[in-house]
Design a protein around this motif. Structure first.
Motif: not given
Length: 268
Positions: A116-142
């Motif tokens: 993860p720490h070798y990813l670009s800034g945009g890639e890190k954002r996508l991984v962070g987003l996937a990390g919250v989506l996996v919990l099946d939230p009803s709201v995502v805050v960015l």
């Protein structure tokens, strides 16, 4: 913050805008219990949230921090996206399957074996987003999801946010980029000096000069162009697509008028 009232509805995208120090990040960190209010209450799906049920809140409200490194903790991307599920005791095989599905949702499957720490800034954002989506939230805050990204990577992140919304998930995002806010949001909330000073549709907010001035903001580019070319109408374009459509209508009207005048001249 001072007597702030804020809400997000089901399947709604809300953009939180304001100058530096307006209180945007502070407000967002209340939405998943990272911070708790001194007075008032936080209500999710009709249920007031107390200190005792913050874990349930954080399942319902996924938070993607501005500094993605603060939430990337595992040796590989796949491990990182699985992290929340493993903490919740989900079977490893199921956790891996759900993590891969979340990565696919944000079109980041090709990153699963990366560090993860070798990813670009945009890639890190996508991984962070996937990390919250996996919990099946009803709201995502960015929090400032486009900060530090070049235009192409900002476009990629914006496209993935749209994909999340299309899954029926509500989205709250803070941003300084009002062009992106106009393009993504159903509703815009304006903050200044720790207060919510305005709220409405993008057209209502971005054509309110007094409101924007109170928050040290300038209108999105399409709004400025529409005004400078004198084509502002009841439609009030706020996105590039809306502006292009309006310019096309004006061009068609001018062409029709020219044709009519030509026919009149020929008949005379």
């Amino acid at each position: 913050m001072h007597d702030v009232e804020f809400s997000v509805g089901r399947e709604e995208v809300v953009a939180l805008v304001g100058g530096n120090g307006a209180g945007k990040s502070t407000l967002l960190e209340h939405l998943n219990g990272t911070l708790v209010p001194d007075e008032g209450e936080l209500v999710v799906d009709g249920t007031p949230v107390t200190d005792g049920d913050l874990s349930a809140l954080r399942t319902e409200v996924g938070f993607v921090f501005q500094d993605a490194d603060t939430q990337l903790v595992a040796p590989t991307v796949l491990d990182d996206v699985m992290f929340g599920l493993q903490n919740a005791g989900v079977d490893p095989a199921e956790a891996k399957s759900r993590a891969r599905e979340a990565l696919a949702t944000v079109e980041a499957s090709h990153l699963e074996d990366r560090i993860p720490h070798y990813l670009s800034g945009g890639e890190k954002r996508l991984v962070g987003l996937a990390g919250v989506l996996v919990l099946d939230p009803s709201v995502v805050v960015l929090d400032e999801p486009f900060a530090g990204l070049d235009p192409e990577r900002s476009r990629v992140v914006a496209d993935r946010i749209r994909a999340v919304h299309e899954r029926g998930i509500s989205v709250v995002l803070s941003t300084h980029d009002l062009d992106v806010a106009a393009d993504l949001a159903d509703r815009v909330t304006v903050m200044a000096d720790g207060n919510v000073v305005g709220d409405g549709t993008p057209a209502e907010v971005f054509y309110d000069d007094e409101l924007l001035a109170s928050a040290n903001l300038h209108p999105p580019t399409p709004v400025r162009i529409a005004r400078s070319t004198g084509i502002v109408s009841a439609a009030k374009p706020v996105t590039e697509a809306e502006l292009v459509a309006l310019l096309g209508e004006d061009s068609a009207a001018v062409s029709a008028g020219d044709d009519a005048n030509s026919r009149v001249a020929e008949s005379e």
